[in-house]
Design a protein around this motif. Structure first.
Motif, PDB file in Angstrom:
ATOM      1  N   ASN A 106      11.271  59.456  29.836  1.00  0.00           N
ATOM      2  CA  ASN A 106      11.866  60.767  29.992  1.00  0.00           C
ATOM      3  C   ASN A 106      12.913  61.113  28.935  1.00  0.00           C
ATOM      4  OD1 ASN A 106      13.069  63.176  31.671  1.00  0.00           O
ATOM      5  ND2 ASN A 106      14.766  61.735  31.367  1.00  0.00           N
ATOM      6  N   ALA A 123       4.271  58.054  32.864  1.00  0.00           N
ATOM      7  CA  ALA A 123       4.484  59.491  32.712  1.00  0.00           C
ATOM      8  C   ALA A 123       5.374  59.733  31.501  1.00  0.00           C
ATOM      9  CB  ALA A 123       5.136  60.064  33.973  1.00  0.00           C
ATOM     10  N   LEU A 134       7.349  62.525  29.051  1.00  0.00           N
ATOM     11  CA  LEU A 134       7.902  63.873  29.122  1.00  0.00           C
ATOM     12  C   LEU A 134       7.523  64.699  27.909  1.00  0.00           C
ATOM     13  CD1 LEU A 134       9.826  65.421  31.183  1.00  0.00           C
ATOM     14  CD2 LEU A 134       9.316  63.000  31.648  1.00  0.00           C
ATOM     15  N   VAL A 191       4.082  65.015  31.509  1.00  0.00           N
ATOM     16  CA  VAL A 191       4.970  65.827  32.343  1.00  0.00           C
ATOM     17  C   VAL A 191       5.367  67.073  31.562  1.00  0.00           C
ATOM     18  CG1 VAL A 191       7.153  65.892  33.598  1.00  0.00           C
ATOM     19  CG2 VAL A 191       5.796  63.778  33.552  1.00  0.00           C
ATOM     20  N   CYS A 215      11.201  68.163  40.366  1.00  0.00           N
ATOM     21  CA  CYS A 215      10.906  66.726  40.268  1.00  0.00           C
ATOM     22  C   CYS A 215       9.980  66.269  41.378  1.00  0.00           C
ATOM     23  CB  CYS A 215      12.204  65.929  40.266  1.00  0.00           C
ATOM     24  SG  CYS A 215      13.150  66.148  38.740  1.00  0.00           S
ATOM     25  N   ILE A 219       6.574  67.161  40.170  1.00  0.00           N
ATOM     26  CA  ILE A 219       6.157  66.224  39.120  1.00  0.00           C
ATOM     27  C   ILE A 219       5.689  64.904  39.719  1.00  0.00           C
ATOM     28  CG2 ILE A 219       7.022  64.781  37.225  1.00  0.00           C
ATOM     29  CD1 ILE A 219       8.870  67.205  36.504  1.00  0.00           C
ATOM     30  N   ILE A 248       1.993  63.035  39.582  1.00  0.00           N
ATOM     31  CA  ILE A 248       1.810  61.693  39.028  1.00  0.00           C
ATOM     32  C   ILE A 248       1.095  60.812  40.042  1.00  0.00           C
ATOM     33  CG2 ILE A 248       2.994  59.608  38.220  1.00  0.00           C
ATOM     34  CD1 ILE A 248       5.256  61.477  37.222  1.00  0.00           C
ATOM     35  N   ALA A 308       1.064  67.067  34.730  1.00  0.00           N
ATOM     36  CA  ALA A 308       2.114  67.083  35.747  1.00  0.00           C
ATOM     37  C   ALA A 308       3.111  68.187  35.401  1.00  0.00           C
ATOM     38  CB  ALA A 308       2.802  65.727  35.836  1.00  0.00           C
TER      39      ALA A 308
END
Length: 287
Positions: free
Chosen positions: A91, A140, A142, A187, A231, A234, A238, A245
């Motif tokens: 992230n 995941a 970002l 994401v 979130c 998201i 996932i 996502a």
């Protein structure tokens, strides 16, 4: 599908604030032990305290994702302590504002190292152990709604998110090709109420970039999706093994449709109405 995240260990980078913090809290609420990492250890510790206060399990580790060796050490440490990692969320990211030629070389390098290399080397550091462990796992990365467009005075961020989107697509195919039980998600936050546009120490934005940053921040706070709501969306996607996502599918679709038209028509790059409105507000603020 979120029952898949009722146990095991998750690692989230850049989790001291914003989306990383929100995802960490959500995963902890579902039952995972969350390794909260951030370059600012005090912020990471604060998130851990918040999670613990809600009955969740977490620990903080300071990590500078722009340094591949630190991500290698993070993977070694977490695997030694917990045996395996079921969820990895790359992230960590920063915004940089200003015209390309006004941004310092140091800031260019820092932005790309964090936003691109932090994702690449996070995957490189953790995937071998995930493959060896052989159990279902999730990665995941970002990206951003900005991965499908262009925006003046945000070139370092926008180009980095184009790169993350492309990398995630390649990674998805590679893991599928080797038959790995590892799911990859890109994401794609739309407009979410986070601290990404707040000025940070050392950001060193040129004057025009400072005004642009403030306008973007005000817009996100006024019109963005609530952080915890975004979130939760998201994490749900996932868990459902969805590659896309995104927080606001309509916004994603609109951006992709515009991108398709631009590529199909081989059009000249131009500022779209929404971007122009942001620039106009920034110019007004500068007067």
């Amino acid at each position: 599908m979120t029952h898949k995240f009722s146990s095991g260990t998750a690692v989230v980078t850049g989790a001291g604030a914003g989306i990383g913090m929100g995802i960490s809290r959500r995963l902890a609420t579902l039952g995972m032990h969350v390794v909260v990492t951030d370059i600012d250890e005090m912020r990471a510790q604060a998130v851990v305290a918040d999670i613990a206060g809600g009955g969740g399990s977490a620990e903080a580790i300071r990590v500078d994702v722009s340094q591949p060796a630190e991500l290698d050490r993070l993977a070694e440490t977490v695997i030694a302590r917990h045996g395996s990692v079921r969820v990895l969320v790359n992230n960590a990211g920063v915004e940089t504002m200003g015209y390309c030629w006004e941004i310092s070389a140091e800031r260019w390098e820092k932005t790309l190292d964090i936003n691109i290399h932090g994702v690449v080397h996070g995957c490189r550091a953790f995937i071998p152990a995930m493959l060896k462990h052989g159990e279902e796992a999730w990665i995941a990365n970002l990206a951003s709604i900005g991965a499908f467009g262009s925006m003046p005075q945000q070139a370092p961020y926008i180009m980095s998110k184009h790169a993350v989107q492309s990398f995630s697509e390649c990674l998805y195919i590679e893991l599928e090709q080797v038959g790995a039980p590892i799911h990859v998600a890109s994401v794609i936050p739309g407009m979410v109420k986070t601290s990404i546009f707040e000025a940070t120490a050392g950001s060193d934005d040129p004057v025009d970039g400072q005004h642009h940053r403030q306008v973007m921040y005000d817009m996100a706070m006024a019109h963005g999706m609530d952080l915890d709501e975004g979130c939760a969306v998201i994490v749900d996607k996932i868990a459902a093994n969805q590659f896309w996502a995104d927080t606001q599918p309509g916004m994603t679709a609109d951006s992709i449709d515009k991108r398709i038209a631009f590529l199909r028509d081989r059009a000249q790059p131009k500022i779209h109405a929404g971007a122009q409105a942001i620039l106009n507000k920034a110019r007004e603020a500068a007067l």
